[in-house]
Design an enzyme around this catalytic site. Sequence first.
Site, PDB file in Angstrom:
ATOM      1  N   ASP A 112       4.674 -23.818 -10.774  1.00 15.03           N
ATOM      2  CA  ASP A 112       4.681 -24.940 -11.703  1.00 15.03           C
ATOM      3  C   ASP A 112       3.941 -26.126 -11.092  1.00 15.03           C
ATOM      4  OD1 ASP A 112       6.247 -23.502 -13.443  1.00 15.03           O
ATOM      5  OD2 ASP A 112       8.118 -24.524 -12.936  1.00 15.03           O
ATOM      6  N   ARG A 113       3.375 -26.969 -11.940  1.00 12.31           N
ATOM      7  CA  ARG A 113       2.662 -28.156 -11.467  1.00 12.31           C
ATOM      8  C   ARG A 113       3.556 -29.031 -10.599  1.00 12.31           C
ATOM      9  NH1 ARG A 113       1.534 -33.499 -12.963  1.00 12.31           N
ATOM     10  NH2 ARG A 113       3.132 -33.443 -14.578  1.00 12.31           N
TER      11      ARG A 113
END
Length: 285
Positions: free
Chosen positions: A132-133
Amino acid sequence: MRVAPLPVRDGLGPARVRLRGGSVLAELSARFGEPARAKVLAGEVVDADGVVVDDATVLPAGAAVYLYRELPHEVPVPFDMPVLYHDADIVVVDKPHFLATMPRGQHVAQTALVRLRRELGLPELSPAHRLDRLTAGVLLFTARRELRGAYQSLFARGKVRKTYLARAAVDPTLDFPRIVRSRIVKRRGVLQAVCEPGVPNAETLVELVSDGLYRLTPRTGRTHQLRVHMASLGIPIAGDPLYPNVIDVPYGDFGTPLRLLAQRIEFDDPLTGSHREFVSGREGP
């Protein structure tokens, strides 16, 4: 997977546009406006065979054309991404918080993939998996196109042992270690993944290491799995803007990182059979 007829340029591959059929110039102009029209007239759009599209080109529904997209304005992510390991086959990095793995939406140049392609001069670099970012930690890339499938398959088949560290509140009523199982569904266009009734498709081992520090070992790889499972226990990961409630974070605000770190990955190399282990150099989540 078909190779795009345009090369990677400045770390970024071409955009692929699936057509509805008819005049390519008219369709791209109607869908994307004057910039797309200008690209066609300038000879900057090609079909799947690399043939330049012009103002007379007509293609059937389902055909695809390729062009380089106009990059959106992006706020630079002000954190380093150390390379943990690099050989002719793979690159392993210590991804910072707030840096997406690969281009999506408003995050294009400010992604781990594009940064590394530019810095290392590896146009065929590709992620073997994703973080995930908002998650920091160990991220593996393949250096050449022909190797991509072998390493991606390891992750898809659950042959990679992944260990995460997370910070969250302590609930004295909860016993650890514990295994959390649920059915997680992530719908397109919806920010949060949700737990629904049905056969479990997600499993996480949760261990309390010390006061507020947890070791998370996912045995599956659903979207936002660790964040959903911790929130389901009533102890959401610190700094999480999605779980249990969506918090509006201003674009370019890097002040509150998600306290989640992909601390370690281990696997048997699909090419050599040797055991591989890579550990983040970051000091906890």
